[in-house]
Structure formats: structure tokens, C-alpha cells
Design an enzyme around this catalytic site. Structure first.
Site, mmCIF file in Angstrom:
data_model
loop_
_atom_site.group_PDB
_atom_site.id
_atom_site.type_symbol
_atom_site.label_atom_id
_atom_site.label_comp_id
_atom_site.label_asym_id
_atom_site.label_seq_id
_atom_site.Cartn_x
_atom_site.Cartn_y
_atom_site.Cartn_z
ATOM 1 N N LYS A 222 51.935 2.259 51.975
ATOM 2 C CA LYS A 222 50.581 1.680 52.072
ATOM 3 C C LYS A 222 50.159 0.877 50.841
ATOM 4 O O LYS A 222 49.327 -0.019 50.946
ATOM 5 C CB LYS A 222 49.555 2.780 52.357
ATOM 6 C CG LYS A 222 49.698 3.383 53.751
ATOM 7 C CD LYS A 222 48.401 3.997 54.188
ATOM 8 C CE LYS A 222 48.424 5.465 54.310
ATOM 9 N NZ LYS A 222 47.149 6.022 54.754
ATOM 10 N N ASN B 152 46.917 -0.367 55.851
ATOM 11 C CA ASN B 152 47.572 0.403 56.927
ATOM 12 C C ASN B 152 47.686 -0.377 58.242
ATOM 13 O O ASN B 152 48.075 0.185 59.262
ATOM 14 C CB ASN B 152 46.922 1.775 57.133
ATOM 15 C CG ASN B 152 45.495 1.691 57.618
ATOM 16 O OD1 ASN B 152 45.003 0.606 57.932
ATOM 17 N ND2 ASN B 152 44.832 2.820 57.688
ATOM 18 N N ASP C 178 41.155 2.801 57.832
ATOM 19 C CA ASP C 178 40.703 4.185 57.633
ATOM 20 C C ASP C 178 39.175 4.258 57.618
ATOM 21 O O ASP C 178 38.567 5.042 58.339
ATOM 22 C CB ASP C 178 41.225 4.743 56.292
ATOM 23 C CG ASP C 178 42.618 5.334 56.427
ATOM 24 O OD1 ASP C 178 42.985 5.734 57.545
ATOM 25 O OD2 ASP C 178 43.337 5.379 55.411
ATOM 26 N N ALA D 57 39.232 13.966 46.737
ATOM 27 C CA ALA D 57 39.277 12.702 45.985
ATOM 28 C C ALA D 57 40.645 12.035 46.109
ATOM 29 O O ALA D 57 41.077 11.317 45.215
ATOM 30 C CB ALA D 57 38.932 12.968 44.523
ATOM 31 N N GLY E 51 38.396 15.295 63.240
ATOM 32 C CA GLY E 51 39.292 14.281 62.679
ATOM 33 C C GLY E 51 40.002 13.417 63.715
ATOM 34 O O GLY E 51 40.477 12.324 63.390
HETATM 35 P P1 NAP Z 1 45.797 13.422 49.326
HETATM 36 O O1 NAP Z 1 45.680 12.049 48.771
HETATM 37 O O2 NAP Z 1 47.011 14.230 49.038
HETATM 38 O O3 NAP Z 1 44.510 14.267 48.807
HETATM 39 C C1 NAP Z 1 44.396 15.640 49.121
HETATM 40 C C2 NAP Z 1 42.992 16.134 48.729
HETATM 41 O O4 NAP Z 1 42.890 17.511 49.187
HETATM 42 C C3 NAP Z 1 42.745 16.146 47.222
HETATM 43 O O5 NAP Z 1 41.373 15.918 46.984
HETATM 44 C C4 NAP Z 1 43.119 17.593 46.851
HETATM 45 O O6 NAP Z 1 42.483 18.069 45.680
HETATM 46 C C5 NAP Z 1 42.565 18.344 48.066
HETATM 47 N N1 NAP Z 1 43.200 19.646 48.255
HETATM 48 C C6 NAP Z 1 44.458 19.881 48.716
HETATM 49 N N2 NAP Z 1 44.673 21.218 48.759
HETATM 50 C C7 NAP Z 1 43.532 21.811 48.302
HETATM 51 C C8 NAP Z 1 43.139 23.171 48.107
HETATM 52 N N3 NAP Z 1 43.967 24.173 48.380
HETATM 53 N N4 NAP Z 1 41.896 23.425 47.636
HETATM 54 C C9 NAP Z 1 41.046 22.411 47.341
HETATM 55 N N5 NAP Z 1 41.360 21.092 47.500
HETATM 56 C C10 NAP Z 1 42.587 20.818 47.984
HETATM 57 O O7 NAP Z 1 45.660 13.431 50.910
HETATM 58 P P2 NAP Z 1 44.857 12.383 51.834
HETATM 59 O O8 NAP Z 1 45.776 11.315 52.276
HETATM 60 O O9 NAP Z 1 43.585 12.028 51.148
HETATM 61 O O10 NAP Z 1 44.571 13.277 53.142
HETATM 62 C C11 NAP Z 1 43.642 14.365 53.086
HETATM 63 C C12 NAP Z 1 43.395 14.951 54.473
HETATM 64 O O11 NAP Z 1 42.799 13.967 55.323
HETATM 65 C C13 NAP Z 1 44.668 15.412 55.207
HETATM 66 O O12 NAP Z 1 44.341 16.610 55.886
HETATM 67 C C14 NAP Z 1 44.946 14.292 56.198
HETATM 68 O O13 NAP Z 1 45.631 14.757 57.354
HETATM 69 C C15 NAP Z 1 43.522 13.890 56.551
HETATM 70 N N6 NAP Z 1 43.433 12.507 57.055
HETATM 71 C C16 NAP Z 1 42.942 12.312 58.316
HETATM 72 C C17 NAP Z 1 42.799 11.043 58.829
HETATM 73 C C18 NAP Z 1 42.238 10.867 60.209
HETATM 74 O O14 NAP Z 1 42.365 9.774 60.779
HETATM 75 N N7 NAP Z 1 41.604 11.869 60.786
HETATM 76 C C19 NAP Z 1 43.158 9.929 58.048
HETATM 77 C C20 NAP Z 1 43.647 10.137 56.752
HETATM 78 C C21 NAP Z 1 43.774 11.439 56.265
HETATM 79 P P3 NAP Z 1 43.176 17.875 44.216
HETATM 80 O O15 NAP Z 1 42.875 16.470 43.791
HETATM 81 O O16 NAP Z 1 42.502 18.901 43.380
HETATM 82 O O17 NAP Z 1 44.650 18.141 44.399
#
Ligand code: NAP
Length: 288
Positions: free
Chosen positions: A72, A93, A108, A133, A252
Site C-alpha cells: 500500500k 489501496n 478506507d 493509531a 466492520g
Molecule cells: P495496525 O496498523 O497494526 O494497528 C494496530 C492497532 O491496534 C494499533 O493502534 C495497536 O496499538 C492496537 N493494538 C493491537 N493489539 C492491541 C492490544 N492488545 N491492546 C491495545 N491495542 C492494541 O493495524 P491496522 O491496519 O490499523 O488494522 C487495525 C484493525 O482494523 C484490524 O482489526 C483490521 O482488521 C481492521 N480493519 C478493518 C477494515 C474494514 O474495512 N473493516 C479496514 C482496515 C482495517 P499499538 O500502537 O500500541 O501497538
């Protein structure tokens, strides 16, 4: 499935790995439902082959492609034009091939906002609390700011929330944006003034389905819409908490659905068959 012939128009998904993607099933079902001679292909591309793959899909006359992890960001180097949103979000994307140009978009935020719009939820003038974040948060926060909400980002790693806020303040201009730690004290202090709570963390996702970004000791404010980006399971612990307090909820799958619908409409010029696409997403999610 409709027969593929010499007139079939091609679209697809570039990513690595992409074995679990729901996009081909969702789009192909939608093409079939409308009798459109299109085919959506999964296109596994290793990072070192990205440039060659982009040149390849252009040479093969693809109408467009979706782009997912890990391409991406890197894909931007191969594009002629990048939309303002994709630049601010820092990721592409969706690529449209139009008049010999490769145009990068990020759906997104648009998909996220479309789910709110369809439920007649006004964003302008509201206060939003965004948990997380990471990459998804960046798109969500940028979009909320553009739509006129005042946003607070709370994240387990506070420094990451702060650096996202700093980056978006410079990208989005004159906006009201603050950041802090994802802890009980902060959530309790902000709860009463919040209109929309968005979970962009992975908390609540299968298999840790009982994990919940909303602290158990803080009553959920009934007036605040709860929006969870996690889509497996569809009803997360966070959405259950909000629902039990009488709040409106958005799951979601809606964001996933509307992103797909927007891509479909860009490629075909036809309104997307949302019911067909949602039913494919539900089927696929159960089997993945
Ligand atoms: P990412 O860049 O890896 O970010 C993950 C986020 O989750 C960070 O803020 C991380 O905090 C937090 N996190 C992970 N485990 C945690 C825990 N145990 N306790 C507290 N905070 C936690 O991932 P992303 O791409 O942003 O995706 C995040 C979520 O959104 C996923 O579940 C993904 O499937 C979903 N999503 C959905 C869509 C949709 O269309 N519905 C689209 C995109 C993403 P830290 O910074 O402290 O590690």
C-alpha cells in the site's frame, strides 16, 4: 459464473499473501448479479516484483486493481497521480487506469464515512474518540477531521497516537485533534462529551473475542454511536457493550462493503448490488 471470453474486462487484487481475501468472491458475485462481463482475479505479487506487476496489469489492459498489504505504501512510486486523501493517509489501496494514467486512491476513509452516511449519522460538529493509531486509524482520523469532527486518538502506545496526531495536523490543516493513552481514566474523562467512538485496534478480533477497548468500569454513553472496524466476529464485545447501553452500532463489515462498492462503481459505472456483496462477505467470513 459467467463465461470468460475475449471481451471480459479484468480487475484484481495485488497483495502478498492473499489466500484469505474475500474480494474476488464479493466482486465476481456482484458482476454476475448484474450480468457484467468482468472478472476479479487474486494476483499474488512478492514485494520485489511490484513494479513488474504494475507494468504487467497495465499492459494486459486491466480496468483497475485493489492493492493490499504489503504494497500500500510502496506502490505509490509506480503511479502518475495520487489522490489528496491517499497522500494524506500515506497509502493507496485502489488504482484506476484511465487515459494512460495510473491514478492511486485510498478508499478506507471513504468506505468508513459512507457507512455513517447511509445510517444518516452526521459527522460535522461532533466529537469523536478513536481507539488505535495504526494504518486504519490514520484513514479514519483523517476522514473524520475532513468531515468536520473534533477527534481524540487514544492508543496503547501513547507516542504512536501523538505522532499520528502531529502528522495529521500538518496534513489536514486547521483541525481540532488531540492524543492520549488508551486507559480507563482518559476514557472516563471524555465519555460524556463523545458522539462517536471508533475502534480501530485489533481488540475483539477472533480468537481474542472477549477483549474490549472500552473499559469495563466506565458506563458507555447511550448517545455515542459505536463503530468497530473489526469484522470477525461481526458483533464484537465493544459493540455488545454499546448496544447494551442503548447506543447505535456499526460493524466492520459495513466499511469493507462500502469500500468494495465504491471500487465496483468506479470500474463499472453501475450502482453496486450491496445485498449480493454483503451476502458474499458473510459467507466468506464464516469460511475464513
Ligand atoms: P495496525 O496498523 O497494526 O494497528 C494496530 C492497532 O491496534 C494499533 O493502534 C495497536 O496499538 C492496537 N493494538 C493491537 N493489539 C492491541 C492490544 N492488545 N491492546 C491495545 N491495542 C492494541 O493495524 P491496522 O491496519 O490499523 O488494522 C487495525 C484493525 O482494523 C484490524 O482489526 C483490521 O482488521 C481492521 N480493519 C478493518 C477494515 C474494514 O474495512 N473493516 C479496514 C482496515 C482495517 P499499538 O500502537 O500500541 O501497538
Amino acid at each position: 459464473m459467467a463465461a470468460i471470453d475475449g471481451r471480459t474486462r479484468l480487475v484484481g487484487l495485488l497483495g502478498h499473501p492473499i489466500e484469505h481475501t474475500l474480494s474476488p468472491a464479493m466482486h465476481n458475485a456482484a458482476f454476475n448479479a448484474l450480468g457484467l462481463n468482468y472478472c476479479y482475479l487474486p494476483l499474488p505479487v512478492a514485494p520485489a516484483e511490484l513494479g513488474a506487476a504494475i507494468a504487467g496489469v497495465v499492459a494486459l489492459g486491466f480496468v483497475g486493481v485493489n492493492v493490499t498489504i504489503p504494497h500500500k505504501q510502496n506502490v505509490m512510486a509506480y503511479l502518475d497521480e495520487i489522490s489528496t486523501e491517499a497522500q494524506a493517509i500515506g497509502a493507496v489501496n485502489l488504482i484506476e487506469f484511465r487515459q494512460n494514467r495510473r491514478i492511486g486512491h485510498n478508499m478506507d476513509g471513504t468506505g468508513f464515512l459512507e457507512a455513517l452516511r447511509r445510517q444518516q449519522i452526521t459527522v460535522r460538529g461532533t466529537r469523536s474518540l478513536v481507539f488505535g493509531a495504526g494504518g486504519a486509524a490514520r484513514a479514519v482520523v483523517y476522514t473524520l477531521l475532513q468531515a468536520g469532527s473534533e477527534v481524540t486518538i487514544l492508543n496503547r502506545t501513547t507516542a504512536r497516537a501523538e505522532s499520528l496526531a502531529a502528522a495529521l495536523c500538518s496534513a489536514a490543516g486547521d483541525v481540532r485533534l488531540t492524543a492520549g493513552p488508551l486507559d480507563t481514566e482518559y476514557v472516563a474523562a471524555l465519555a460524556a462529551e463523545t458522539d462517536l467512538v471508533v475502534n480501530t485496534t485489533a481488540l475483539g478480533m477472533t480468537p481474542a473475542v472477549e477483549s474490549n477497548p472500552w473499559p469495563a468500569s466506565v458506563p458507555y454513553p447511550a448517545r455515542a454511536v459505536a463503530y468497530d472496524l473489526v469484522y470477525a466476529p461481526r458483533e464484537t464485545a465493544f459493540l455488545r457493550t454499546a448496544k447494551a447501553a442503548g447506543a447505535r452500532t456499526i460493524d466492520g463489515l459495513q466499511m469493507l462493503l462500502y469500500q468494495g462498492a465504491l471500487a465496483f462503481e468506479m470500474w463499472t459505472g453501475q450502482p453496486a448490488p450491496l445485498d449480493v456483496m454483503l451476502s458474499e462477505l458473510l459467507k466468506g467470513r464464516m469460511h475464513s
